[in-house]
Motif scaffolding. Structure first.
Motif, mmCIF file in Angstrom:
data_model
loop_
_atom_site.group_PDB
_atom_site.id
_atom_site.type_symbol
_atom_site.label_atom_id
_atom_site.label_comp_id
_atom_site.label_asym_id
_atom_site.label_seq_id
_atom_site.Cartn_x
_atom_site.Cartn_y
_atom_site.Cartn_z
ATOM 1 N N ILE A 24 -81.736 -43.662 15.381
ATOM 2 C CA ILE A 24 -82.798 -43.238 14.356
ATOM 3 C C ILE A 24 -83.351 -41.451 14.749
ATOM 4 N N VAL A 25 -83.313 -41.233 16.168
ATOM 5 C CA VAL A 25 -83.534 -39.884 16.431
ATOM 6 C C VAL A 25 -82.501 -39.108 15.706
ATOM 7 N N ALA A 26 -81.140 -39.477 16.100
ATOM 8 C CA ALA A 26 -80.114 -38.809 15.442
ATOM 9 C C ALA A 26 -80.240 -38.531 13.864
ATOM 10 N N PHE A 27 -80.613 -39.672 13.179
ATOM 11 C CA PHE A 27 -80.752 -39.483 11.756
ATOM 12 C C PHE A 27 -81.733 -38.631 11.315
ATOM 13 N N VAL A 28 -83.101 -38.603 12.005
ATOM 14 C CA VAL A 28 -84.251 -37.552 11.820
ATOM 15 C C VAL A 28 -83.761 -35.994 12.051
ATOM 16 N N LEU A 29 -83.058 -35.755 13.299
ATOM 17 C CA LEU A 29 -82.502 -34.800 13.434
ATOM 18 C C LEU A 29 -81.501 -34.229 12.618
ATOM 19 N N PHE A 30 -80.399 -35.288 11.878
ATOM 20 C CA PHE A 30 -79.783 -34.724 11.119
ATOM 21 C C PHE A 30 -80.374 -34.281 9.825
ATOM 22 N N ALA A 31 -81.294 -35.077 9.449
ATOM 23 C CA ALA A 31 -82.125 -34.636 8.189
ATOM 24 C C ALA A 31 -82.814 -33.388 8.308
ATOM 25 N N MET A 32 -83.466 -33.140 9.491
ATOM 26 C CA MET A 32 -84.207 -31.891 9.803
ATOM 27 C C MET A 32 -83.399 -30.776 9.620
ATOM 28 N N TRP A 33 -82.224 -30.933 10.438
ATOM 29 C CA TRP A 33 -81.381 -29.744 10.338
ATOM 30 C C TRP A 33 -80.740 -29.387 8.954
ATOM 31 N N THR A 34 -80.631 -30.433 8.348
ATOM 32 C CA THR A 34 -79.900 -30.152 6.994
ATOM 33 C C THR A 34 -80.654 -29.312 6.229
ATOM 34 N N LEU A 35 -82.112 -29.878 6.292
ATOM 35 C CA LEU A 35 -83.080 -28.903 5.388
ATOM 36 C C LEU A 35 -83.209 -27.568 5.851
ATOM 37 N N LEU A 36 -83.203 -27.541 7.292
ATOM 38 C CA LEU A 36 -83.436 -26.295 7.759
ATOM 39 C C LEU A 36 -82.216 -25.297 7.365
ATOM 40 N N ILE A 37 -81.014 -25.656 7.380
ATOM 41 C CA ILE A 37 -80.032 -24.740 7.080
ATOM 42 C C ILE A 37 -79.995 -24.669 5.513
ATOM 43 N N GLU A 38 -80.540 -25.652 4.675
ATOM 44 C CA GLU A 38 -80.448 -25.259 3.227
ATOM 45 C C GLU A 38 -81.478 -24.238 3.087
ATOM 46 N N ARG A 39 -82.927 -24.298 3.757
ATOM 47 C CA ARG A 39 -83.645 -23.421 3.493
ATOM 48 C C ARG A 39 -83.254 -21.921 3.901
ATOM 49 N N VAL A 101 -90.632 -41.055 17.293
ATOM 50 C CA VAL A 101 -89.361 -42.016 17.272
ATOM 51 C C VAL A 101 -89.057 -42.001 18.746
ATOM 52 N N GLY A 102 -89.080 -41.047 19.601
ATOM 53 C CA GLY A 102 -88.683 -41.068 21.052
ATOM 54 C C GLY A 102 -89.789 -42.121 21.715
ATOM 55 N N PRO A 138 -84.732 -41.931 24.938
ATOM 56 C CA PRO A 138 -85.172 -41.587 23.619
ATOM 57 C C PRO A 138 -86.224 -40.640 23.616
ATOM 58 N N THR A 139 -87.393 -40.650 24.537
ATOM 59 C CA THR A 139 -88.386 -39.707 24.536
ATOM 60 C C THR A 139 -88.033 -38.364 24.892
ATOM 61 N N MET A 140 -87.032 -38.236 25.634
ATOM 62 C CA MET A 140 -86.430 -37.052 26.048
ATOM 63 C C MET A 140 -85.667 -36.418 24.762
ATOM 64 N N ALA A 141 -84.824 -37.180 24.248
ATOM 65 C CA ALA A 141 -84.255 -36.750 22.843
ATOM 66 C C ALA A 141 -85.219 -36.447 21.803
ATOM 67 N N GLY A 142 -86.222 -37.186 21.557
ATOM 68 C CA GLY A 142 -87.211 -36.914 20.593
ATOM 69 C C GLY A 142 -87.859 -35.528 20.850
ATOM 70 N N MET A 143 -88.007 -35.304 22.271
ATOM 71 C CA MET A 143 -88.962 -34.318 22.329
ATOM 72 C C MET A 143 -87.957 -32.785 22.147
ATOM 73 N N VAL A 144 -86.500 -33.184 22.764
ATOM 74 C CA VAL A 144 -85.701 -31.805 22.545
ATOM 75 C C VAL A 144 -85.366 -31.721 21.025
ATOM 76 N N ALA A 145 -85.366 -32.643 20.291
ATOM 77 C CA ALA A 145 -85.070 -32.559 18.760
ATOM 78 C C ALA A 145 -86.306 -31.802 18.229
ATOM 79 N N CYS A 146 -87.520 -32.358 18.893
ATOM 80 C CA CYS A 146 -88.812 -31.440 17.988
ATOM 81 C C CYS A 146 -89.056 -30.171 18.517
ATOM 82 N N LEU A 147 -88.633 -30.016 19.858
ATOM 83 C CA LEU A 147 -88.689 -28.693 20.146
ATOM 84 C C LEU A 147 -87.741 -27.747 19.498
ATOM 85 N N SER A 148 -86.426 -27.932 19.105
ATOM 86 C CA SER A 148 -85.479 -27.260 18.574
ATOM 87 C C SER A 148 -86.081 -26.998 16.825
#
Length: 174
Positions: A24-39, A101-102, A138-148
């Motif tokens: 789930i963290v990976a899915f949210v991260l992928f969606a977030m970065w896809t939108l960021l790259i598009e913007r 999610v983390g 998962p907490t660490m992964a969620g936080m790293v994804a959030c910080l990026s």
């Protein structure tokens, strides 16, 4: 090719250690970065074309001083601002969801620890350690994804504000 296989095995081991919540963290991260790259693509490639068209249309007008002309100018700037700010709120929401999610992973990991403790007692630290790592990874992964996402989103917002100001300044109102 060998390094790709090693990378895939490391990712697979990481997910096995952290539990299914990491998907789930990976899915949210992928969606977030896809939108960021598009913007970023829109701001750097598509918006300049739009900006040049708006500037050309403004310069082609004979009337740039009346109240109506100012309202047309404001509408064009507002339309450009709306286009630039599309999906920014979705990106911000995804950034905010990452730590949640983390934390879901933390809860599921702790449930696994308590389950092991109920079945095996507290005498087997190895079994408890797997549940604790399932809670912390998962907490660490969620936080790293959030910080990026936080850093890149703030950079994107700065670019958007700058683009809006540059457009507004390029349309002089006499």
């Amino acid at each position: 090719m060998h390094s790709l296989i090693e990378l895939w095995e490391s990712v697979r081991d990481f997910i096995a250690t952290g539990g299914d919540v990491l998907y789930i963290v990976a899915f949210v991260l992928f969606a977030m970065w896809t939108l960021l790259i598009e913007r970023f693509w829109f701001v750097s490639r598509e918006f300049p074309v739009m900006r040049n068209k708006i500037i050309a249309d403004w310069n082609a007008r004979t009337d740039t001083t009346s109240w109506y002309a100012h309202k047309i100018r404001d509408a064009w700037v507002s339309e450009a601002s709306t286009k630039l700010n599309e999906r920014i709120n979705v990106i911000k929401t995804l950034v905010a969801v990452c730590p949640m999610v983390g934390l879901l992973g933390t809860v599921t990991g702790m449930i696994a620890v308590f389950e092991i403790m109920a079945l095996q007692g507290t005498g087997n630290p190895r079994l408890m350690a797997s549940g604790i790592s399932m809670a912390t990874i998962p907490t660490m992964a969620g936080m790293v994804a959030c910080l990026s996402g936080v850093f890149v989103t703030s950079k994107l917002e700065g670019k958007v504000k700058s683009a809006i100001h540059e457009l507004s300044d390029s349309l002089p109102h006499h």
